[in-house]
Design a protein around this motif. Structure first.
Motif, PDB file in Angstrom:
ATOM      1  N   SER A 108       0.678  -1.188   0.054  1.00  0.00           N
ATOM      2  CA  SER A 108      -0.008  -0.017   0.096  1.00  0.00           C
ATOM      3  C   SER A 108       0.919   1.260   0.057  1.00  0.00           C
ATOM      4  N   HIS A 109       2.125   1.119   0.307  1.00  0.00           N
ATOM      5  CA  HIS A 109       3.121   2.478   0.388  1.00  0.00           C
ATOM      6  C   HIS A 109       3.806   2.620  -0.925  1.00  0.00           C
ATOM      7  N   LEU A 110       3.380   1.826  -2.131  1.00  0.00           N
ATOM      8  CA  LEU A 110       4.285   2.134  -3.260  1.00  0.00           C
ATOM      9  C   LEU A 110       4.163   3.742  -3.851  1.00  0.00           C
ATOM     10  N   GLN A 111       5.104   4.058  -4.321  1.00  0.00           N
ATOM     11  CA  GLN A 111       5.017   5.430  -4.775  1.00  0.00           C
ATOM     12  C   GLN A 111       5.927   5.880  -5.890  1.00  0.00           C
ATOM     13  N   GLY A 112       5.888   6.644  -6.731  1.00  0.00           N
ATOM     14  CA  GLY A 112       6.639   7.025  -7.674  1.00  0.00           C
ATOM     15  C   GLY A 112       6.270   6.291  -8.973  1.00  0.00           C
ATOM     16  N   THR A 113       7.067   5.473  -9.431  1.00  0.00           N
ATOM     17  CA  THR A 113       6.923   4.741 -10.770  1.00  0.00           C
ATOM     18  C   THR A 113       6.678   3.214 -10.487  1.00  0.00           C
ATOM     19  N   LYS A 149      -3.332   3.093  -4.411  1.00  0.00           N
ATOM     20  CA  LYS A 149      -2.143   3.591  -4.256  1.00  0.00           C
ATOM     21  C   LYS A 149      -1.730   4.849  -4.754  1.00  0.00           C
ATOM     22  N   GLU A 150      -2.303   5.924  -3.721  1.00  0.00           N
ATOM     23  CA  GLU A 150      -2.390   7.241  -3.946  1.00  0.00           C
ATOM     24  C   GLU A 150      -1.239   7.946  -4.353  1.00  0.00           C
ATOM     25  N   ARG A 151       0.050   7.421  -4.135  1.00  0.00           N
ATOM     26  CA  ARG A 151       1.065   8.116  -4.077  1.00  0.00           C
ATOM     27  C   ARG A 151       1.969   7.688  -5.450  1.00  0.00           C
ATOM     28  N   LEU A 152       1.536   6.860  -6.254  1.00  0.00           N
ATOM     29  CA  LEU A 152       1.911   6.331  -7.336  1.00  0.00           C
ATOM     30  C   LEU A 152       1.947   7.713  -8.574  1.00  0.00           C
ATOM     31  N   GLU A 153       2.710   8.024  -9.136  1.00  0.00           N
ATOM     32  CA  GLU A 153       2.846   9.251 -10.066  1.00  0.00           C
ATOM     33  C   GLU A 153       2.916   8.530 -11.617  1.00  0.00           C
ATOM     34  N   ALA A 154       3.515   7.424 -11.875  1.00  0.00           N
ATOM     35  CA  ALA A 154       3.673   6.905 -13.146  1.00  0.00           C
ATOM     36  C   ALA A 154       3.304   5.651 -13.527  1.00  0.00           C
ATOM     37  N   LEU A 155       2.509   5.260 -14.205  1.00  0.00           N
ATOM     38  CA  LEU A 155       2.116   3.777 -14.292  1.00  0.00           C
ATOM     39  C   LEU A 155       2.471   3.329 -15.765  1.00  0.00           C
ATOM     40  N   PHE A 156       3.211   2.165 -15.859  1.00  0.00           N
ATOM     41  CA  PHE A 156       3.469   1.771 -17.207  1.00  0.00           C
ATOM     42  C   PHE A 156       2.792   0.180 -17.132  1.00  0.00           C
ATOM     43  N   LEU A 157       2.025  -0.039 -18.277  1.00  0.00           N
ATOM     44  CA  LEU A 157       1.314  -1.579 -18.395  1.00  0.00           C
ATOM     45  C   LEU A 157       1.680  -2.053 -19.613  1.00  0.00           C
ATOM     46  N   GLU A 158       2.440  -3.134 -19.511  1.00  0.00           N
ATOM     47  CA  GLU A 158       3.096  -3.893 -20.676  1.00  0.00           C
ATOM     48  C   GLU A 158       2.657  -5.183 -20.942  1.00  0.00           C
ATOM     49  N   TRP A 159       2.144  -5.286 -22.140  1.00  0.00           N
ATOM     50  CA  TRP A 159       1.977  -6.697 -22.600  1.00  0.00           C
ATOM     51  C   TRP A 159       3.106  -7.097 -23.648  1.00  0.00           C
ATOM     52  N   GLN A 203      -7.255  -0.096 -13.272  1.00  0.00           N
ATOM     53  CA  GLN A 203      -7.555   1.312 -12.954  1.00  0.00           C
ATOM     54  C   GLN A 203      -6.834   1.905 -11.749  1.00  0.00           C
ATOM     55  N   PRO A 204      -6.024   2.997 -11.906  1.00  0.00           N
ATOM     56  CA  PRO A 204      -5.291   3.423 -11.201  1.00  0.00           C
ATOM     57  C   PRO A 204      -5.933   4.542 -10.310  1.00  0.00           C
ATOM     58  N   HIS A 205      -5.103   5.031  -9.365  1.00  0.00           N
ATOM     59  CA  HIS A 205      -5.805   6.232  -8.564  1.00  0.00           C
ATOM     60  C   HIS A 205      -5.909   7.502  -9.454  1.00  0.00           C
ATOM     61  N   THR A 206      -6.776   8.335  -9.549  1.00  0.00           N
ATOM     62  CA  THR A 206      -6.816   9.542 -10.171  1.00  0.00           C
ATOM     63  C   THR A 206      -5.992  10.565 -10.006  1.00  0.00           C
ATOM     64  N   LYS A 207      -5.203  10.572  -9.205  1.00  0.00           N
ATOM     65  CA  LYS A 207      -3.648  11.432  -8.893  1.00  0.00           C
ATOM     66  C   LYS A 207      -2.797  11.110  -9.810  1.00  0.00           C
ATOM     67  N   LEU A 208      -2.734   9.913 -10.645  1.00  0.00           N
ATOM     68  CA  LEU A 208      -1.764   9.573 -11.543  1.00  0.00           C
ATOM     69  C   LEU A 208      -1.459  10.727 -12.466  1.00  0.00           C
ATOM     70  N   GLU A 223       1.211  10.382 -15.047  1.00  0.00           N
ATOM     71  CA  GLU A 223       1.786   9.360 -16.362  1.00  0.00           C
ATOM     72  C   GLU A 223       1.232   8.376 -16.361  1.00  0.00           C
ATOM     73  N   LEU A 224       0.645   7.718 -17.838  1.00  0.00           N
ATOM     74  CA  LEU A 224       0.267   6.532 -18.046  1.00  0.00           C
ATOM     75  C   LEU A 224       1.039   6.073 -19.494  1.00  0.00           C
ATOM     76  N   THR A 225       1.311   4.773 -19.479  1.00  0.00           N
ATOM     77  CA  THR A 225       1.947   4.391 -20.648  1.00  0.00           C
ATOM     78  C   THR A 225       1.431   2.872 -20.903  1.00  0.00           C
ATOM     79  N   ILE A 226       0.829   2.695 -22.020  1.00  0.00           N
ATOM     80  CA  ILE A 226       0.221   1.376 -22.280  1.00  0.00           C
ATOM     81  C   ILE A 226       0.870   0.780 -23.575  1.00  0.00           C
ATOM     82  N   THR A 227       1.491  -0.511 -23.545  1.00  0.00           N
ATOM     83  CA  THR A 227       2.287  -1.061 -24.335  1.00  0.00           C
ATOM     84  C   THR A 227       1.720  -2.315 -24.828  1.00  0.00           C
ATOM     85  N   GLY A 228       1.544  -2.559 -26.042  1.00  0.00           N
ATOM     86  CA  GLY A 228       1.402  -3.942 -26.387  1.00  0.00           C
ATOM     87  C   GLY A 228       0.114  -4.528 -26.010  1.00  0.00           C
TER      88      GLY A 228
END
Length: 699
Positions: free
Chosen positions: A479-484, A507-517, A535-540, A542-547
């Motif tokens: 629950s404490h994950l943050q950053g990327t 996970k409200e302290r996440l800033e960047a999320l990369f989802l990769e297939w 679906q991440p928290h709305t405070k995100l 940066e978002l990257t979706i690959t594949g």
């Protein structure tokens, strides 16, 4: 620095390099070359290669180069070697050397150096006012000004530091500081009284943190998080029973307090790094006494008394260089400094013979060493809390004994390119807070039961495995994950409920999320369900979706509730025919669309149902949309305000796109078009355009 005025505009090439007391010819030449080319050139390993490249860059140019803070006077031959690179410049080129040692000027052949004098009292007062935040002028301002300027004696650093000290105290306490007996004490040290007072008035916790910085060399650049993790490992961040803050937040408070007191300052390079002025570094060393040392600074007989030590690495560090550490039985910090060389080699006997003797280590850094294998004995360092193995391009696995380091808080594996697996029993590291495995492309999966590490804050790359123990649901309890956070190999998620169990929305302290297939053969239906549940928290931000293999994007992508989203990238999502409604994201600044093989048109669905789509977008990039034919304009408000902030537009390798580009791009300054044979482009439509690169065919 000169009595005559230099017109800097007359020098097309203007650069500066801080030399400091660590004069290494290859390092200095490389730093100059990097400054001249504005590029990373650390791949050059030989001095001759660096000098040849530097000579080519400067040939025929009129340059102005500053070599700042030079101390070394013992290597005249090396200086002449360095100067030989400058002989190819145009007439009128200038090199300025700044130093506090008159012998350096003599070595450089300057018989009449320019000596900087003290600054006028009014200027000294302005510096003090700025750093003391003296917004409301006190009634006795003239008396205060006289006191301050007399104490600072025309020295800018003294005014800056004194201002930083007094800003942290009430005005009613200023006289206590300005009348302190320490101003009148005459000691053998060269530490300015203003600096000693700034240390004297530090709270005890800040004194400990500041003193630890004595292991850093002059002009060493450091990051806030880097230093906080070292403080944390050494137990310098004490949490009060009533405080509920994380240790990292306490460290950030301490760090910023030292910044506010002008003991730390932002690097002039503007790269979010910090430095200490040389005199501040001297202050830290004075305060630390013999507890902190640098291998280069102190004679060997001082090292056995040290608790914390650092050293500047060479290309190869052998037993002879580091054998003195075998006598430092109480050593707690063994720090290979990270900015001196990009990588190097370490004698195997150092790891096999030296490490077992350093039983009290809390901090161990092998940054950049190309170690092929760590010994199992590393697991006997029971006090170890910080282990840095980053930028090791050779190591493929870690010894299982690392799992017995029950006090470990920070494990840095960044850019360990060949690392395939983490120790199976890593879940035993219950105190681990930071696992930096970014830039580790060979990692095959995460070790089982990683969800037991509930203190984890940093986990930039989670490789989803096929077994239940290393599945995506393991991050649900973190629950404490943050950053990327990068979730890769999502094709291994075959149950959408596992994705839901990841609990990204919490996970409200996440800033960047990369989802990769990475496997395009995954079921389109399963991929769609998985994306829905991730679906991440709305405070995100940066978002990257690959594949992604689904036929449609989830409804949460492009939802206006993501009001902090500033950067989005879609790449290789080859089955989706329509783009999400990105126009509804109010703060989106960068949008990159790449490799969308099924998109045939971009129209209303792209803009979304809002009155002012893309109101903040500055960068828009389309690349490799093979069948894209039509880009429809937005109909809301007849296009007024759409892309109103767009500065950069790039469209590459979209061979079937036809028609015209949007016309009302009043802020556009850069346009790149290539591989778009059917597209009609009229740059006369864009009044602010400064740069364009338009090619009919792709190459």
């Amino acid at each position: 620095m000169y009595s005559t005025t230099l017109q800097l505009n007359s020098f097309p090439q203007r650069d500066g390099v801080c030399v400091s007391d660590d004069f290494d010819l290859l390092r200095v030449a490389t730093a100059i070359l990097e400054s001249v080319t504005s590029a990373n050139v650390k791949e050059y390993k030989e001095l001759n290669a660096v000098q040849d490249k530097l000579s080519k860059e400067l040939a025929g140019k009129k340059f102005f180069i500053v070599l700042d803070d030079v101390w070394n006077t013992c290597k005249y031959n090396q200086w002449t070697t360095l100067q030989s690179s400058f002989h190819v410049g145009a007439a009128g080129s200038k090199i300025i050397v700044t130093t506090r040692d008159a012998n350096v000027a003599m070595m450089m052949g300057d018989t009449n150096p320019y000596n900087l004098g003290k600054i006028p009292e009014d200027d000294c007062w302005k510096i003090f006012e700025h750093h003391a935040l003296l917004n409301n002028r006190p009634q006795n301002v003239d008396l205060l000004k006289e006191k301050v300027t007399s104490k600072c004696n025309g020295l800018p650093l003294a005014a800056k530091t004194l201002g930083g000290l007094l800003r942290c105290k009430g005005v009613d306490q200023w006289d206590e500081v300005l009348d302190h007996k320490m101003w009148n004490l005459s000691e053998e040290t060269d530490i300015l009284p203003a600096l000693k007072l700034s240390y004297h008035y530090l709270p005890s916790n800040l004194k400990r943190c500041f003193t630890y910085c004595a292991i850093l060399p002059n002009d060493y650049e450091f990051g806030e998080k880097q230093l906080i993790l070292l403080w944390m490992a050494e137990g310098l961040l004490q949490q009060k029973p009533e405080e509920k803050k994380q240790m990292e937040d306490l460290g950030s408070d301490c760090f910023q307090e030292l910044v506010s007191r002008s003991l730390f300052q932002k690097s002039s390079k503007g790269n979010s790094q910090y430095i200490m002025h040389d005199l501040i570094t001297d202050l830290a060393r004075w305060a630390a006494g013999k507890t902190c040392s640098r291998l280069e600074d102190k004679p060997n007989y001082d090292l056995p008394k040290s608790r914390h030590s650092s050293y500047i690495p060479a290309w190869y560090d052998g037993v002879k260089k580091l054998e003195v550490y075998s006598e430092v039985v109480r050593l707690r910090t063994f720090l290979r400094l990270s900015d001196s060389a990009p990588y190097g080699y370490l004698a195997p006997k150092v790891t096999s013979d030296l490490l077992p003797k350093l039983q009290y280590l809390r901090v161990l850094s092998f940054y950049g060493y190309q170690i092929t294998q760590l010994p199992d004995t590393i697991g006997k360092l029971k006090h170890l809390r910080y282990l840095d193995l980053s930028y090791n391009y050779e190591i493929t696995s870690l010894p299982d004994s690392i799992s017995s380091l029950c006090n470990l808080q920070t494990l840095i594996l960044e850019r360990c390119n060949k690392l395939k697996a983490l120790p199976t029993n890593m879940s035993n590291l219950i105190n681990l807070r930071h696992l930096n495995n970014s830039g580790v492309p060979s990692l095959e999966q995460m070790p089982p039961q990683l969800g037991r590490l509930t203190n984890l804050q940093t986990l930039p790359n989670f490789v989803v495995g096929k077994g239940s123990g290393s599945g995506v649901r393991e991050i649900g309890s973190l629950s404490h994950l943050q950053g990327t956070l990068r979730l890769s190999k999502l094709e291994n998620v075959i149950n959408a409920e596992d994705a839901r169990s990841a609990s990204l929305q919490r996970k409200e302290r996440l800033e960047a999320l990369f989802l990769e297939w990475s496997d395009s053969s995954v079921s389109t239906e399963i991929a769609a369900h998985v994306l829905d549940k991730l679906q991440p928290h709305t405070k995100l931000k940066e978002l990257t979706i690959t594949g992604y293999a689904g036929l449609r994007f989830s409804t949460w992508i492009g939802d206006p509730s993501f009001s902090n989203m500033v950067r989005v990238r879609l790449q290789g999502c080859n089955h989706c025919q329509f783009l999400p409604p990105f126009g509804r994201l109010p703060c989106l600044k960068e949008l990159h669309i790449q490799g969308m093989d099924a998109v045939e048109s971009v129209g209303p669905e792209f803009y979304g149902e809002c009155n002012l789509p893309f109101q903040a977008l500055e960068t828009l990039e389309f690349e490799k949309l093979k069948i894209w034919k039509e880009w429809s304009s937005c109909q809301q408000d007849e296009g007024i305000g759409v892309f109103s902030c767009l500065k950069m537009l790039s469209i590459r390798d979209c061979p079937k796109l036809e028609g015209n580009l949007p016309e009302k791009l009043d802020s556009l300054t850069m346009l790149q078009i290539s591989g778009c044979e059917e597209l009609v482009v009229s740059i006369s439509n864009y009044n602010q355009l400064h740069e364009s690169d338009i090619k009919i065919a792709s190459w």
